[in-house]
Scaffold this active site. Sequence first.
Site, PDB file in Angstrom:
ATOM      1  N   TYR A 474       0.821  -1.222   0.000  1.00  0.00           N
ATOM      2  CA  TYR A 474       0.000   0.000   0.000  1.00  0.00           C
ATOM      3  C   TYR A 474       0.853   1.270   0.000  1.00  0.00           C
ATOM      4  CZ  TYR A 474      -3.169  -3.631   1.708  1.00  0.00           C
ATOM      5  OH  TYR A 474      -3.875  -4.811   1.865  1.00  0.00           O
ATOM      6  N   HIS A 475       2.043   1.201  -0.591  1.00  0.00           N
ATOM      7  CA  HIS A 475       2.951   2.353  -0.626  1.00  0.00           C
ATOM      8  C   HIS A 475       2.965   2.926  -2.046  1.00  0.00           C
ATOM      9  CE1 HIS A 475       5.255   0.235   2.883  1.00  0.00           C
ATOM     10  NE2 HIS A 475       4.100   0.747   3.270  1.00  0.00           N
ATOM     11  N   LEU A 476       1.932   3.632  -2.403  1.00  0.00           N
ATOM     12  CA  LEU A 476       1.740   4.096  -3.779  1.00  0.00           C
ATOM     13  C   LEU A 476       2.328   5.498  -3.940  1.00  0.00           C
ATOM     14  CD1 LEU A 476      -2.032   3.087  -4.136  1.00  0.00           C
ATOM     15  CD2 LEU A 476      -0.002   1.614  -4.141  1.00  0.00           C
TER      16      LEU A 476
END
Length: 545
Positions: A474-476
């Site tokens: 979830y590190h966009l």
Amino acid sequence: MPTTPDTFDYVIVGAGAAGSILAARLTEDPGVTVCVLEAGPPDRNPWIHIPAGFIKTLVDPSVTWQFRTAPTERTGGRGIATIQGRTLGGSSSVNGMIYNRGQPNDLNAWAQRGNRGWGYEDCLPYYMRTERRIGFGRDDRRGKAGALPVTDMDWIHPLSEAFIEGCVAAGLPRNPDYNSGDQAGVGYFQRGIQNGWRVSAARAFLKPAMARKELEVRTNARACGIVFEGRRAVGIRYLTERGGTPIEVRARREVIISAGTVNTARLMQVSGIGPASTLARIGVPVFHELPVGENFRDHYASRLVMRAKPGVETLNELARGFGLVKQIARWASGKPSILATAPSHVHIFWKSFEGLDEPDLQGVFTPGSYAEGKVYVLDDYPGCTAGAWQHRPESIGWVRARSTDVFEDPEIQPNYLADENDRRVHLGGIRLIRRLLHTPQMMRFLERETLPGVNVERDDELLDFAYRNGSTTYHLIGTCRMGPAEDPTSVVNDRLQVHGLEALRVVDASIMPAMPSANTYGTTMMIAEKAADFIRGRPPLTAAA
């Protein structure tokens, strides 16, 4: 008669980590008015505030964007859920609460790309301004007076201790503070939890600022277009329901987009800002051509599972039946419990291969395990999990609107593991984690490896496992990349102003030129703190401040 739009000095799209800080900082100046538009509801869902509640909120579409990536060959033909927060606090209300700055050279590399004032020493005072470090940390590197409490893990499991002991025996140093600027080693994560409760960006920054009459926060307000007069951004149109009549709110000074890596790109594109090919596909005339939505990156993790010996009590057992009742009682009485822990307990920052100057991997360990193929469903046997991902992936993807309907999810294509070196580093990470799970210190408690299983050994077999079982962290980042105007991949300058337009700024993880060697939350907050000084016309903080 049409109504006259409400007018403020600043309109901010998004009440996540960046938007919350901006709203708080801008309204510190007397008389400055700010309107924040948040697509989601208020953060009243009780699961938001209980740290272990992420298991509930991540699958709850009422407070999250339930995005999925496009399937690829290297994800085994799977689309992968890449969920983002959609409530006050944004993803800080549903994330793993980890506070992680990364390595100094992450930011030094940003500066070397022509982004003036973005080196590590330039940014350090803004990290420090955000945080209130409760625990060990150098006074010249850790903030002590910020709004976000950063605390140490207080619920310690014997498996976590054994894992750390095994790592140290294998040659990894025990690191008392990975946020000091020296990241390498193993230890417990620091997190945004205090007195048993999650402290989101909304709780730390936005909620106190909402007492000011100059700040108005509108929830369930989904931005659907940027309003321009000539080349100047003057407002935002938003919807409160699909098919409804757009409502317009105006900005005298600036429009600031802080909607997150996916939604910021989509909003810009439906407003006519983006690659001509993307805009043509959704039938939007080109207002201003920029590579919005390109340069997308994410961390891709593979996790291994070990089955514990009979009698070893892991999170799998503690989260059920009478074990859970006891943990709830501990939490309610203010004692350390599984309800007030982050999903990842132990960090590993190490090297995929010997000879590297700095760690190129992040690893995590948890004394619990999830059932294969099921979202946040604990195994029915005692188990533990450890995984790893590459710090700085080179595989590049994109985010592209599918239509002008902002209620339709955009296409998200991360191209996980497309780059050959990414696959090499990922393999090194899997082998490192496997070695650390099989140390003598761990095998006193463990029975066998259940995922992928010790028979999966060759490079091609391990990569196949990664393709079929890996997932997002979830590190966009990256869809509105920061860089000089002459850089054809950049969207904003080093003051986060959109190239070629006036009074339009982007402040969120989408501006990151490259992936930090960390979870992205801490750096997103730093970006917002720094942007607030740009906007307010203040001189930059110095490291000695």
